[in-house]
Design a protein around this motif. Structure first.
Motif, PDB file in Angstrom:
ATOM      1  N   LEU A  21       0.824  -1.263  -0.077  1.00  0.00           N
ATOM      2  CA  LEU A  21      -0.049  -0.173  -0.017  1.00  0.00           C
ATOM      3  C   LEU A  21       0.780   1.636   0.062  1.00  0.00           C
ATOM      4  O   LEU A  21       0.463   2.230  -0.718  1.00  0.00           O
ATOM      5  N   ILE A  22       1.850   1.298   0.756  1.00  0.00           N
ATOM      6  CA  ILE A  22       2.856   2.502   0.652  1.00  0.00           C
ATOM      7  C   ILE A  22       3.457   2.805  -0.531  1.00  0.00           C
ATOM      8  O   ILE A  22       3.667   3.674  -0.905  1.00  0.00           O
ATOM      9  N   SER A  23       4.097   1.584  -1.222  1.00  0.00           N
ATOM     10  CA  SER A  23       4.363   1.609  -2.550  1.00  0.00           C
ATOM     11  C   SER A  23       3.575   2.162  -3.545  1.00  0.00           C
ATOM     12  O   SER A  23       3.894   3.045  -4.545  1.00  0.00           O
ATOM     13  N   GLU A  24       2.135   2.123  -3.348  1.00  0.00           N
ATOM     14  CA  GLU A  24       1.029   2.483  -4.216  1.00  0.00           C
ATOM     15  C   GLU A  24       0.756   3.909  -3.800  1.00  0.00           C
ATOM     16  O   GLU A  24       0.342   4.725  -4.793  1.00  0.00           O
ATOM     17  N   THR A  25       0.684   4.410  -2.526  1.00  0.00           N
ATOM     18  CA  THR A  25      -0.010   5.539  -2.141  1.00  0.00           C
ATOM     19  C   THR A  25       1.041   6.557  -1.562  1.00  0.00           C
ATOM     20  O   THR A  25       0.723   7.782  -1.497  1.00  0.00           O
ATOM     21  N   TYR A  26       2.249   6.218  -1.333  1.00  0.00           N
ATOM     22  CA  TYR A  26       3.244   7.017  -0.482  1.00  0.00           C
ATOM     23  C   TYR A  26       2.795   7.726   0.611  1.00  0.00           C
ATOM     24  O   TYR A  26       3.142   8.592   1.035  1.00  0.00           O
ATOM     25  N   ARG A  27       1.932   6.955   1.131  1.00  0.00           N
ATOM     26  CA  ARG A  27       1.262   7.487   2.595  1.00  0.00           C
ATOM     27  C   ARG A  27       1.651   6.534   3.827  1.00  0.00           C
ATOM     28  O   ARG A  27       0.794   5.823   4.274  1.00  0.00           O
ATOM     29  N   ALA A  28       3.022   6.490   4.090  1.00  0.00           N
ATOM     30  CA  ALA A  28       3.509   5.430   5.093  1.00  0.00           C
ATOM     31  C   ALA A  28       3.072   5.635   6.478  1.00  0.00           C
ATOM     32  O   ALA A  28       2.637   4.581   7.068  1.00  0.00           O
ATOM     33  N   ILE A  29       2.887   6.958   7.158  1.00  0.00           N
ATOM     34  CA  ILE A  29       2.514   6.988   8.504  1.00  0.00           C
ATOM     35  C   ILE A  29       1.133   6.546   8.618  1.00  0.00           C
ATOM     36  O   ILE A  29       0.803   5.520   9.835  1.00  0.00           O
ATOM     37  N   GLU A  30       0.170   6.957   7.840  1.00  0.00           N
ATOM     38  CA  GLU A  30      -1.216   6.432   8.117  1.00  0.00           C
ATOM     39  C   GLU A  30      -1.326   4.910   7.895  1.00  0.00           C
ATOM     40  O   GLU A  30      -1.993   4.126   8.667  1.00  0.00           O
ATOM     41  N   VAL A  31      -0.452   4.353   6.879  1.00  0.00           N
ATOM     42  CA  VAL A  31      -0.609   2.972   6.809  1.00  0.00           C
ATOM     43  C   VAL A  31       0.013   2.046   7.897  1.00  0.00           C
ATOM     44  O   VAL A  31      -0.541   1.085   8.607  1.00  0.00           O
ATOM     45  N   PHE A  32       1.311   2.700   8.394  1.00  0.00           N
ATOM     46  CA  PHE A  32       1.674   1.889   9.652  1.00  0.00           C
ATOM     47  C   PHE A  32       1.076   2.155  10.960  1.00  0.00           C
ATOM     48  O   PHE A  32       1.138   1.329  11.628  1.00  0.00           O
ATOM     49  N   ILE A  33       0.360   3.441  11.025  1.00  0.00           N
ATOM     50  CA  ILE A  33      -0.588   3.591  12.177  1.00  0.00           C
ATOM     51  C   ILE A  33      -1.592   2.445  12.254  1.00  0.00           C
ATOM     52  O   ILE A  33      -1.819   1.722  13.302  1.00  0.00           O
ATOM     53  N   VAL A  34      -2.340   2.137  11.183  1.00  0.00           N
ATOM     54  CA  VAL A  34      -3.456   1.253  11.098  1.00  0.00           C
ATOM     55  C   VAL A  34      -2.714  -0.336  11.207  1.00  0.00           C
ATOM     56  O   VAL A  34      -3.416  -0.899  12.089  1.00  0.00           O
ATOM     57  N   ALA A  35      -1.561  -0.455  10.685  1.00  0.00           N
ATOM     58  CA  ALA A  35      -1.058  -1.775  10.855  1.00  0.00           C
ATOM     59  C   ALA A  35      -0.607  -2.067  12.353  1.00  0.00           C
ATOM     60  O   ALA A  35      -0.871  -2.972  12.909  1.00  0.00           O
ATOM     61  N   GLY A  36       0.039  -0.938  13.090  1.00  0.00           N
ATOM     62  CA  GLY A  36       0.450  -1.070  14.250  1.00  0.00           C
ATOM     63  C   GLY A  36      -0.742  -1.154  15.310  1.00  0.00           C
ATOM     64  O   GLY A  36      -0.832  -2.133  16.350  1.00  0.00           O
ATOM     65  N   ALA A  37      -1.927  -0.509  14.950  1.00  0.00           N
ATOM     66  CA  ALA A  37      -3.262  -0.731  15.823  1.00  0.00           C
ATOM     67  C   ALA A  37      -3.801  -2.133  15.645  1.00  0.00           C
ATOM     68  O   ALA A  37      -4.347  -2.876  16.519  1.00  0.00           O
ATOM     69  N   ILE A  38      -3.763  -2.814  14.444  1.00  0.00           N
ATOM     70  CA  ILE A  38      -4.043  -4.328  14.114  1.00  0.00           C
ATOM     71  C   ILE A  38      -3.421  -5.198  14.935  1.00  0.00           C
ATOM     72  O   ILE A  38      -3.894  -5.941  15.665  1.00  0.00           O
ATOM     73  N   TYR A  39      -1.954  -4.871  14.860  1.00  0.00           N
ATOM     74  CA  TYR A  39      -0.835  -5.812  15.791  1.00  0.00           C
ATOM     75  C   TYR A  39      -1.292  -5.661  17.383  1.00  0.00           C
ATOM     76  O   TYR A  39      -1.266  -6.630  17.913  1.00  0.00           O
ATOM     77  N   LEU A  40      -1.538  -4.513  17.512  1.00  0.00           N
ATOM     78  CA  LEU A  40      -2.152  -4.045  19.134  1.00  0.00           C
ATOM     79  C   LEU A  40      -3.306  -4.650  19.430  1.00  0.00           C
ATOM     80  O   LEU A  40      -3.290  -5.228  20.503  1.00  0.00           O
ATOM     81  N   ALA A  41      -4.117  -4.769  18.713  1.00  0.00           N
ATOM     82  CA  ALA A  41      -5.495  -5.431  18.896  1.00  0.00           C
ATOM     83  C   ALA A  41      -5.268  -6.948  19.149  1.00  0.00           C
ATOM     84  O   ALA A  41      -5.964  -7.697  19.907  1.00  0.00           O
ATOM     85  N   ILE A  42      -4.475  -7.768  18.145  1.00  0.00           N
ATOM     86  CA  ILE A  42      -4.333  -8.943  18.206  1.00  0.00           C
ATOM     87  C   ILE A  42      -3.545  -9.327  19.422  1.00  0.00           C
ATOM     88  O   ILE A  42      -3.905 -10.632  20.006  1.00  0.00           O
ATOM     89  N   ASN A  43      -2.424  -8.625  19.822  1.00  0.00           N
ATOM     90  CA  ASN A  43      -1.757  -9.166  21.070  1.00  0.00           C
ATOM     91  C   ASN A  43      -2.627  -8.813  22.185  1.00  0.00           C
ATOM     92  O   ASN A  43      -2.262  -9.488  23.125  1.00  0.00           O
ATOM     93  N   PHE A  44      -3.595  -7.925  22.167  1.00  0.00           N
ATOM     94  CA  PHE A  44      -4.452  -7.671  23.349  1.00  0.00           C
ATOM     95  C   PHE A  44      -5.247  -8.845  23.635  1.00  0.00           C
ATOM     96  O   PHE A  44      -5.534  -9.235  24.577  1.00  0.00           O
ATOM     97  N   LEU A  45      -5.875  -9.263  22.596  1.00  0.00           N
ATOM     98  CA  LEU A  45      -6.610 -10.157  22.732  1.00  0.00           C
ATOM     99  C   LEU A  45      -5.978 -11.527  23.133  1.00  0.00           C
ATOM    100  O   LEU A  45      -6.292 -12.472  24.048  1.00  0.00           O
TER     101      LEU A  45
END
Length: 240
Positions: free
Chosen positions: A185-209
């Motif tokens: 997605l980053i290579s297509e949109t060049y919006r690294a911050i937003e993409v990594f924020i969402v990815a980090g939130a998903i990892y955080l939710a998985i590890n919380f569960l």
């Protein structure tokens, strides 16, 4: 911040969650079996087995996981004997190379966790089981293993969480898990911050569960945490 883009990114990344969970679950399951064997070698008292397990743990704990992935995926294919062997159909697949690397790495760490749990079992309980006529295998299955699991669970939960995060390295060898899809997605949109924020939130939710599940298991395996409610005092006039 573009919330519409964040939502679209989230929808795209959640499609990669099954691959991430599959990598983590398979590697942890296989690694646990290997780790149990290594831990038993460490506590066996047999010098060759002990030193073999020590060497394995030293190598895989002392080298980066990324290097191990590269050596398995790129390194083994350099040998003609490997390419002609019956295992080539596995070693040419990036998915199974990632599984093997993650499994070998987590086994090294988990072996020491399991060994600590085995050594923490009170010797008196083992002697009590033998005094009741239990065989060595029955004592190991009914007393040692349950107590060792309960003692090892808090530390082992950290290893499980670490493996969920370590699956992100599989993106280096073209596995499209959460980080791999995020990089695309980053290579297509060049919006690294937003993409990594969402990815980090998903990892955080998985590890919380995962942490909540481990806490529940620990609670079920610890009878002393499930104390019976205190009896309410009965008034003198209510007594019959």
């Amino acid at each position: 911040m573009d919330f519409v883009f964040l939502y679209e990114t989230f929808i795209t990344l959640i499609s990669a969650i099954p691959m991430t969970l599959q990598l983590a679950a398979t590697s942890v399951a296989l690694g646990t079996v290997l780790a149990l064997g290594l831990a038993l070698c460490r506590v066996s008292g047999i010098a060759p087995l002990n030193w073999l397990a020590r060497a394995y743990i030293f190598i895989f704990r002392g080298t980066p996981l990324l290097v191990q992935i590269f050596l398995i995926y790129y390194g083994l294919s350099q040998f003609r004997g490997v390419r002609r062997s019956m295992f080539w159909f596995i070693l040419r697949d990036p998915y199974w190379c990632a599984i093997i690397a993650l499994m070998l790495c987590t086994a090294a760490y988990s072996a020491e966790i399991i060994r600590g749990g085995l050594l923490s079992v009170p010797h008196g309980q083992v002697e009590a089981g033998r005094a009741c006529g239990m065989s060595r295998f029955l004592v190991f299955r009914r007393i040692v293993i349950p107590l060792a699991i309960r003692q090892s669970l808090p530390a082992y939960s950290n290893e499980i969480i670490s493996m969920v995060k370590a699956t992100s390295l599989a993106s280096i060898i073209t596995i499209m898990e959460i980080t791999g899809v995020a990089a695309k997605l980053i290579s297509e949109t060049y919006r690294a911050i937003e993409v990594f924020i969402v990815a980090g939130a998903i990892y955080l939710a998985i590890n919380f569960l995962l942490t909540r599940i481990v806490v529940l298991i620990e609670y079920r395996l610890s009878p002393h945490l499930r104390q019976a409610p205190a009896l309410q005092p009965v008034a003198a006039g209510e007594m019959r």
